[in-house]
Design a protein around this motif. Structure first.
Motif, PDB file in Angstrom:
ATOM      1  N   ASP A  23       0.062  -1.755 -21.085  1.00 39.54           N
ATOM      2  CA  ASP A  23      -0.718  -1.380 -19.903  1.00 39.54           C
ATOM      3  C   ASP A  23      -2.007  -0.672 -20.315  1.00 39.54           C
ATOM      4  N   HIS A  24      -1.911   0.199 -21.314  1.00 43.39           N
ATOM      5  CA  HIS A  24      -3.108   0.886 -21.798  1.00 43.39           C
ATOM      6  C   HIS A  24      -4.096  -0.106 -22.427  1.00 43.39           C
ATOM      7  N   ARG A  27      -5.815  -1.996 -19.696  1.00 46.20           N
ATOM      8  CA  ARG A  27      -6.746  -1.131 -18.975  1.00 46.20           C
ATOM      9  C   ARG A  27      -8.013  -0.895 -19.804  1.00 46.20           C
ATOM     10  N   LEU A  31     -10.942  -2.439 -17.731  1.00 42.79           N
ATOM     11  CA  LEU A  31     -11.367  -1.502 -16.702  1.00 42.79           C
ATOM     12  C   LEU A  31     -12.222  -0.346 -17.210  1.00 42.79           C
ATOM     13  N   ALA A 286      -2.481   4.562 -11.140  1.00 38.97           N
ATOM     14  CA  ALA A 286      -3.391   3.592 -11.765  1.00 38.97           C
ATOM     15  C   ALA A 286      -4.798   4.154 -11.919  1.00 38.97           C
ATOM     16  N   THR A 290      -6.959   5.229 -15.472  1.00 37.87           N
ATOM     17  CA  THR A 290      -8.302   4.730 -15.766  1.00 37.87           C
ATOM     18  C   THR A 290      -9.276   5.884 -15.976  1.00 37.87           C
TER      19      THR A 290
END
Length: 346
Positions: A23-24, A27, A31, A286, A290
């Motif tokens: 997930d990191h 991201r 993002l 979330a 970020t």
């Protein structure tokens, strides 16, 4: 690169390619402006290779922590491995003079966390940012601004709730509730109240018959008392069934402030008014994830000083969690040690 010159892109090496590591990586790759994942390592080589392949990275897969940290194409480290595997990459990054973002808890216990602080103090500069993402969450930041303004008067009481739909795995154990869940609330209330935790007690409630993890006794209640005398009970329920529900409240002399629920559409249907609720941490926080990575990447790129929870915050959370684990085992209140704060963290 000349001293003081800002980079255009922070080249990041990621240690740990499990669920949160992936997930990191996603991201950071999609993002967060100014970031590029250039290297990965996982003790399970297949997990590292899958992260490179599945996420379409142009990253190099390294064979070990030391190799990744020392690589010329890696400017900073992101540590998302198991809790008991944080220390080696942290110490390696500090020795190399490279910034390191580490997921909470900073280390598996206070002894390891103390080693991180000592290494950073010896280095003479802050390099570590700990992943206590609630400090970057809009709701917690609003609460902090309201409390700091002083209009409500001095804080008197607090309260928290940390509920998960179900345990992360069937092997999730009783003590995981402290180091994986309560540790967030420990840091969040230190942040909100600007005060250390002086004493903790953990109580275990009636066992949930729907609990699929045989080694897990919960729900649990963490009772904290700050140095300034604020009492903060926090409910821990990692098997609540209905959603991922995070709450916080601080009662003051002239009023109170509560963490707002995340804004979701109101549905009026079949005689009911309802609001959807997050199902897991990745959804609920979330934006906070970020934001914390944007702050870290900006620091790596020289656009701002390293901000957010530091190694001292990581140590204080570990000291409190260790005391909570003693309380859990011995069923007694336990005082939290308070070492002298080094000037680096003043």
């Amino acid at each position: 690169m000349a001293s003081g010159e800002a980079r255009r892109t922070a080249r990041l090496g990621v240690v740990g390619c499990g669920a949160i590591g992936r997930d990191h990586i996603r991201r950071l790759s999609t993002l967060v402006a100014g970031a590029e994942v250039t290297g990965v390592f996982d003790v399970v080589a297949e997990a590292a290779q899958a992260a490179v392949d599945d996420l379409g990275l142009g990253a190099r897969r390294f064979g070990g922590v030391a190799e990744l940290v020392s690589a010329d194409e890696v400017d900073a480290i992101v540590i998302a491995s198991r809790n008991d595997a944080h220390l080696e990459p942290l110490l390696a990054a500090i020795a190399a003079g490279k910034p390191a973002f580490v997921e909470k808890p900073m280390a598996i216990d206070a002894e390891q966390s103390r080693q991180v602080v000592e290494a950073e103090v010896a280095h003479g500069a802050r390099l570590v940012q700990v992943g206590f993402n609630r400090r970057f969450d809009a709701g917690y930041l609003q609460m902090k601004r309201i409390l700091d303004a002083g209009d409500l008067g001095a804080p008197l009481l607090g309260a928290g709730r940390h509920y998960n739909v179900a345990p992360a795995t069937a092997y999730y154990g009783t003590e995981n509730v402290v180091n994986d869940s309560f540790v967030h609330d420990i840091d969040a209330f230190r942040f909100l109240l600007d005060d250390d935790i002086a004493r903790v007690e953990v109580r275990i409630g009636r066992r949930n018959s729907l609990n699929p993890a045989p080694a897990l006794d919960e729900p649990q209640l963490l009772l904290m008392e700050t140095v300034g005398g604020v009492i903060v009970p926090v409910e821990g329920n990692v098997n609540c069934q209905y959603g991922y529900d995070i709450q916080a409240r601080v009662v003051c002399e002239r009023g109170l402030v509560s963490l707002p629920d995340v804004a979701t559409p109101e549905v009026r249907f079949a005689g009911r008014i309802a609001h959807p609720i997050s199902s897991d941490w990745a959804d609920r926080f979330a934006d906070a994830y970020t934001a914390e990575f944007r702050a870290f990447v900006d620091a790596v790129n020289g656009r701002r000083a390293l901000a957010g929870p530091d190694a001292w915050d990581g140590l204080m959370a570990s000291l409190t969690a260790d005391a909570a684990l003693v309380s859990l085992r011995e069923r007694v209140p336990v005082d939290v040690p308070r070492p002298a704060r080094p000037a680096l963290y003043a």
